[in-house]
Design a protein around this motif. Structure first.
Motif, mmCIF file in Angstrom:
data_model
loop_
_atom_site.group_PDB
_atom_site.id
_atom_site.type_symbol
_atom_site.label_atom_id
_atom_site.label_comp_id
_atom_site.label_asym_id
_atom_site.label_seq_id
_atom_site.Cartn_x
_atom_site.Cartn_y
_atom_site.Cartn_z
ATOM 1 N N TYR A 56 0.798 -1.223 0.000
ATOM 2 C CA TYR A 56 0.000 0.000 0.000
ATOM 3 C C TYR A 56 0.832 1.276 0.000
ATOM 4 O O TYR A 56 0.280 2.375 -0.101
ATOM 5 N N GLY A 57 2.139 1.139 0.138
ATOM 6 C CA GLY A 57 2.993 2.305 0.099
ATOM 7 C C GLY A 57 2.964 3.103 1.390
ATOM 8 O O GLY A 57 2.694 2.575 2.460
ATOM 9 N N LYS A 58 3.232 4.402 1.269
ATOM 10 C CA LYS A 58 3.310 5.278 2.425
ATOM 11 C C LYS A 58 2.152 6.260 2.462
ATOM 12 O O LYS A 58 1.664 6.706 1.432
ATOM 13 N N THR A 59 1.729 6.575 3.668
ATOM 14 C CA THR A 59 0.716 7.602 3.867
ATOM 15 C C THR A 59 1.226 8.580 4.908
ATOM 16 O O THR A 59 2.002 8.215 5.795
ATOM 17 N N TYR A 60 0.773 9.832 4.788
ATOM 18 C CA TYR A 60 1.147 10.870 5.736
ATOM 19 C C TYR A 60 -0.068 11.712 6.074
ATOM 20 O O TYR A 60 -0.915 11.982 5.217
ATOM 21 N N ALA A 61 -0.131 12.124 7.319
ATOM 22 C CA ALA A 61 -1.150 13.088 7.698
ATOM 23 C C ALA A 61 -0.856 14.404 6.986
ATOM 24 O O ALA A 61 0.298 14.755 6.751
ATOM 25 N N ASP A 62 -1.909 15.124 6.641
ATOM 26 C CA ASP A 62 -1.726 16.390 5.931
ATOM 27 C C ASP A 62 -0.844 17.362 6.711
ATOM 28 O O ASP A 62 -0.098 18.144 6.121
ATOM 29 N N SER A 63 -0.921 17.305 8.016
ATOM 30 C CA SER A 63 -0.182 18.236 8.850
ATOM 31 C C SER A 63 1.325 18.012 8.824
ATOM 32 O O SER A 63 2.085 18.905 9.198
ATOM 33 N N VAL A 64 1.767 16.831 8.399
ATOM 34 C CA VAL A 64 3.198 16.529 8.394
ATOM 35 C C VAL A 64 3.734 16.247 7.005
ATOM 36 O O VAL A 64 4.956 16.088 6.839
ATOM 37 N N LYS A 65 2.882 16.192 6.026
ATOM 38 C CA LYS A 65 3.300 15.882 4.663
ATOM 39 C C LYS A 65 4.325 16.898 4.175
ATOM 40 O O LYS A 65 4.132 18.103 4.302
ATOM 41 N N GLY A 66 5.412 16.384 3.629
ATOM 42 C CA GLY A 66 6.480 17.239 3.148
ATOM 43 C C GLY A 66 7.527 17.548 4.192
ATOM 44 O O GLY A 66 8.597 18.068 3.860
ATOM 45 N N ARG A 67 7.244 17.241 5.446
ATOM 46 C CA ARG A 67 8.182 17.502 6.528
ATOM 47 C C ARG A 67 8.686 16.219 7.182
ATOM 48 O O ARG A 67 9.824 16.168 7.641
ATOM 49 N N PHE A 68 7.842 15.208 7.245
ATOM 50 C CA PHE A 68 8.194 13.938 7.882
ATOM 51 C C PHE A 68 8.372 12.855 6.834
ATOM 52 O O PHE A 68 7.700 12.860 5.794
ATOM 53 N N THR A 69 9.251 11.902 7.125
ATOM 54 C CA THR A 69 9.479 10.776 6.237
ATOM 55 C C THR A 69 9.523 9.492 7.043
ATOM 56 O O THR A 69 10.301 9.386 7.992
ATOM 57 N N ILE A 70 8.693 8.532 6.664
ATOM 58 C CA ILE A 70 8.693 7.241 7.325
ATOM 59 C C ILE A 70 9.502 6.264 6.483
ATOM 60 O O ILE A 70 9.437 6.275 5.253
ATOM 61 N N SER A 71 10.276 5.421 7.138
ATOM 62 C CA SER A 71 11.090 4.443 6.426
ATOM 63 C C SER A 71 11.322 3.235 7.317
ATOM 64 O O SER A 71 11.071 3.266 8.523
ATOM 65 N N ARG A 72 11.814 2.181 6.700
ATOM 66 C CA ARG A 72 12.075 0.944 7.418
ATOM 67 C C ARG A 72 13.453 0.442 7.046
ATOM 68 O O ARG A 72 13.838 0.467 5.877
ATOM 69 N N GLY A 73 14.191 -0.035 8.044
ATOM 70 C CA GLY A 73 15.522 -0.544 7.799
ATOM 71 C C GLY A 73 15.499 -1.755 6.898
ATOM 72 O O GLY A 73 14.502 -2.468 6.802
ATOM 73 N N SER A 74 16.616 -2.001 6.242
ATOM 74 C CA SER A 74 16.693 -3.103 5.294
ATOM 75 C C SER A 74 16.450 -4.459 5.940
ATOM 76 O O SER A 74 15.935 -5.376 5.289
ATOM 77 N N ALA A 75 16.806 -4.590 7.204
ATOM 78 C CA ALA A 75 16.589 -5.846 7.913
ATOM 79 C C ALA A 75 15.128 -6.041 8.289
ATOM 80 O O ALA A 75 14.718 -7.149 8.632
ATOM 81 N N GLY A 76 14.361 -4.967 8.245
ATOM 82 C CA GLY A 76 12.942 -5.056 8.508
ATOM 83 C C GLY A 76 12.527 -4.994 9.963
ATOM 84 O O GLY A 76 11.339 -5.091 10.268
ATOM 85 N N ASN A 77 13.481 -4.803 10.861
ATOM 86 C CA ASN A 77 13.169 -4.795 12.283
ATOM 87 C C ASN A 77 13.255 -3.419 12.928
ATOM 88 O O ASN A 77 13.133 -3.308 14.145
#
Length: 124
Positions: A55-76
């Protein structure tokens, strides 16, 4: 059973940056959806960001463009990179995981694993 532990919170000035981390223990084989939520004093819990390989990434409108969510390559490990922080971002931030299949959306009740939270304070 998956357990989540957040870290990286702190006090910063407006315009500053922070990186929150969420370390997961236990198997994440059945976990595809993870997210960040926050709750400020006197306010309801709100979704900040989610991510899922389908489903990809979603962001609240209040943080869009300022916050970035990511996950480490190991997945943990889950990250939340926050930039241009504002006083309105002050809140307790929680890492959460949705171990059941289905849509990955910012609805707290759909997430069945939660961390203890890490405080973020933005002030002069």
């Amino acid at each position: 059973q998956v357990q989540l532990v957040e870290s990286g919170g702190g006090s910063v000035q407006p315009g500053g940056s922070l990186r929150l981390s969420c370390a997961a223990s236990g198997s994440l084989a059945s976990t595809t959806c993870m997210g960040w939520f926050r709750q400020a004093p006197g306010k309801e819990r709100e979704g900040v960001a989610t991510m899922d390989p389908v489903y990809g990434k979603t962001y609240a409108d209040s943080v869009k463009g300022r916050f970035t969510i990511s996950r480490g390559s190991a997945g943990n490990t889950l990250y939340l990179d926050m930039t241009r922080l504002q006083p309105e971002d002050t809140a307790m931030y929680y890492c959460a995981a949705k171990t059941t299949p289905g849509y990955c959306v910012q609805v707290g009740r759909l997430f069945d694993r939660w961390g203890q939270g890490t405080q973020v304070t933005v002030s002069s």
